[in-house]
Each structure stands twice: as C-alpha cells, then as structure tokens.
Design an enzyme around this catalytic site. Structure first.
Site, PDB file in Angstrom:
ATOM      1  CD1 TRP A  46      13.023 -33.188  -3.026  1.00  0.00           C
ATOM      2  CD2 TRP A  46      14.741 -31.771  -2.920  1.00  0.00           C
ATOM      3  NE1 TRP A  46      12.871 -32.428  -1.885  1.00  0.00           N
ATOM      4  CE2 TRP A  46      13.914 -31.541  -1.789  1.00  0.00           C
ATOM      5  CE3 TRP A  46      15.895 -30.990  -3.070  1.00  0.00           C
ATOM      6  CZ2 TRP A  46      14.190 -30.587  -0.821  1.00  0.00           C
ATOM      7  CZ3 TRP A  46      16.169 -30.031  -2.096  1.00  0.00           C
ATOM      8  CH2 TRP A  46      15.336 -29.830  -0.999  1.00  0.00           C
ATOM      9  CB  SER A  48      12.184 -35.790  -0.952  1.00  0.00           C
ATOM     10  OG  SER A  48      11.142 -35.723  -0.023  1.00  0.00           O
ATOM     11  CG  ASP A  60      10.102 -34.731   6.540  1.00  0.00           C
ATOM     12  OD1 ASP A  60      11.298 -34.897   6.842  1.00  0.00           O
ATOM     13  OD2 ASP A  60       9.705 -33.867   5.724  1.00  0.00           O
ATOM     14  CG  ASP A  87      15.117 -32.080   2.234  1.00  0.00           C
ATOM     15  OD1 ASP A  87      15.598 -31.271   3.040  1.00  0.00           O
ATOM     16  OD2 ASP A  87      13.921 -32.456   2.265  1.00  0.00           O
ATOM     17  NE  ARG A 161      12.830 -26.266   3.150  1.00  0.00           N
ATOM     18  CZ  ARG A 161      12.259 -27.456   3.016  1.00  0.00           C
ATOM     19  NH1 ARG A 161      12.838 -28.366   2.247  1.00  0.00           N
ATOM     20  NH2 ARG A 161      11.154 -27.754   3.636  1.00  0.00           N
ATOM     21  CG  HIS A 192       9.180 -24.578   1.266  1.00  0.00           C
ATOM     22  ND1 HIS A 192       8.431 -24.818   0.130  1.00  0.00           N
ATOM     23  CD2 HIS A 192       9.080 -25.722   1.999  1.00  0.00           C
ATOM     24  CE1 HIS A 192       7.915 -26.036   0.187  1.00  0.00           C
ATOM     25  NE2 HIS A 192       8.283 -26.604   1.309  1.00  0.00           N
TER      26      HIS A 192
END
Ligand code: SPV
Ligand code: MG
Length: 296
Positions: A46, A48, A60, A87, A161, A192
């Site tokens: 992944w 990320s 992030d 991602d 997502r 999530h």
C-alpha cells in the site's frame, strides 16, 4: 527479486478480489520499505499517503504533489514483484486530475488506486480535529467514472474509499455512498473508520449484501485480527497502513538517544542491522554477479 511484469502483477491483484481468503497489504513510504514488506511475505504494498508524506516530514494533507506520490510509488514498484496499490487521496483535485493520475500511476506499473470521497485538499482521516469534509456524492461518482473510463489495463483496480464514518455522517450515508460508487464502476469499497473498536465497521459489513469486495484499514481498531476478518467473506483486502513507519521512528529515536547518552557509537551494535544487510537489500549481490559477467 524475480522480474515480474506489470501484467502479472495486475493478474495477481485481480485474483486477490476473487480467490478465497484475505490478501494482506502493508503501507510503505519508500522503495526500501516496500522491499522489506515483500521480503516479510505480505501480498501487496500500500503506497500510503501518510507514509509518503511522512518521508518528506510534511503533513498528510496534499502538500506534496501528485508527481511526488507517483514517483515514490513507481520506485516501490520497481523493486518488488508483488503488486503495489497507491493511496491517491481524493485524486488530487477534480475528475480531470483523476484522469491524469490514472494515466501516470498506470504508467508507473501500479495495479490500482484508491480515491476517497473527501474534499480536496484532504486531511488525514485519523487526525484529531482534522478537516473531514465529504465531497458531494455526484461529484465523487464523476471521479470514479472518470477513472474507470480512462484506465488502459482492464484489470486495473479502482477503489472507492468511503469516508462517511470518518466524517461522522453515519451508517446510512456510508451505505448510500458505497452503493452509488459501486454503480459508478468502483471495483472495491474501502470503508474507513477511526473508531477505537471495530463495531461500526462490523455493522457496515453486516449491511453489505453486495458482491463488490470490501477493504479495511484497522489502524485505530487493532483488536480486529486477521483470523476474524477471514470469517467475513465480504472483506478481501486488509491493510496495515503505517506500522513499519511508526516502528522505524521509534527505533531511530531510541538509537539517536543512545548515541547521545553513550557519547559515541560503541554501544549501539545490538540496535542496528549490519551494513551488509543494507547492501543485500540494495541488491548488491545481483550487481556483483552482473559485474562478473559484463565487466572486463
Ligand atoms: C494512509 O495510509 O495514508 C491512509 C490510511 O490513508 S489512514 O492514515 O488511516 O488514513
Ligand atoms: Mg492516505
């Protein structure tokens, strides 16, 4: 590493969605991290957004560019033979940005991307007090359609997502959004949650009577074990998104503290791998074999 073509990686990744059982992915922020994950026997990487942005020591929150994320994911893909899923946050803007991202990540050999239904620029989903504003459903449906219409490889995976539980908008909203994204062509739903227990995730799964596979990221609810997830037939991918990053920060902080304390590097051997281990991870043995064949 045995060289595995992008086609083979795409095929493997597609198989994760249909074969019995759960494929396990781990989050990486650079190529070396990806290599360690492959060596440890996990199924996929992944790439990320948390780990990649942390490697630049910036939040992030879409501060670094799509190109930086893509180059990092490409670097990971070049050194592993397992699939890399990227991602891609919210897709870096609107549907135009999603179309461009699909082109660039596919060219980089990535087998699939995850895009989330928040507003650009996003904040990390687990950030206390973070901006967790959801995009209008129709706007996100446009992004999913744009991604599916523009992928070059049939097997390329587009993950929608759903952040409704993260934003606190509830189960109904999460379910409604997921169904719309499936209708728009999403290959999987990553649902999530930042709850400290898996209850709301398990409730969502109980209500999910669709064939489209689900993906979980259990960072905040680690009590949900792989064994339990394997019983949930709806879940096909399980992602440990950031644990190696957090472990390496802890290890490096302890080491730096010890160097300061000891007044030298004479006590820290037990805290490190030998340099030869780093050479192996860098592929030096293969380079030496090549040298025997090709250097005169
Ligand atoms: C990531 O690894 O960047 C993720 C998962 O998106 S999370 O940090 O939980 O949002
Ligand atoms: Mg992320």
């Amino acid at each position: 590493m045995t060289i595995v073509s992008q086609r083979e990686k795409l095929r493997k990744a597609r198989e994760f969605l249909t074969r019995p059982g759960v494929a396990l992915g781990v989050g990486a922020g650079d190529a070396l991290g990806a290599k360690l994950i492959e060596k440890a026997g996990f199924d996929f990487i992944w790439s990320s957004s948390l780990c990649v942005s942390a490697s630049y020591a910036v939040p992030d929150a879409n501060l670094i560019s799509m190109s930086q994320y893509c180059d990092t994911a490409r670097g990971m893909n070049e050194v592993v033979s397992i699939p890399v899923i990227a991602d891609c946050d919210t897709g870096y803007g609107n549907a135009n940005n999603v179309i461009y991202a699909v082109k660039k990540f596919e060219e980089a050999g990535i087998v699939g991307i995850s895009i989330e239904d928040k507003k650009f620029p996003k904040d990390n989903s687990l950030l206390e007090g973070g901006r967790q504003e959801l995009a209008p459903i129709d706007e996100f449906v446009g992004k999913i359609k744009a991604a599916k219409d523009h992928q070059q490889n049939e097997e390329f995976i587009v993950i929608a997502r759903v952040e409704a539980l993260i934003a606190g908008w509830g189960q109904e909203e999460a379910l409604q959004r997921s169904l719309r994204y499936v209708e728009a062509g999403a290959d999987c739903i990553l649902i999530h949650s930042k709850a400290k227990q898996p209850d709301e995730i398990l409730e969502f799964i109980r209500n999910w009577n669709q064939p489209t596979p689900l993906i979980l990221v259990p960072t905040n609810y680690p009590s949900l074990t792989l064994k339990e997830v394997e019983k949930l037939k709806e879940v096909k991918l399980f992602i440990y998104a950031n644990q190696p990053l957090r472990a390496s920060v802890k290890a490096q902080e302890a080491l730096l503290e010890e160097i300061k304390r000891a007044g030298g590097i004479h006590t820290i051997d037990p805290m490190m791998v030998p340099v030869s281990h780093i050479f192996d991870l860098q592929g030096v043995p293969k380079m030496k074999e090549d040298e025997k064949k090709y250097l005169v």
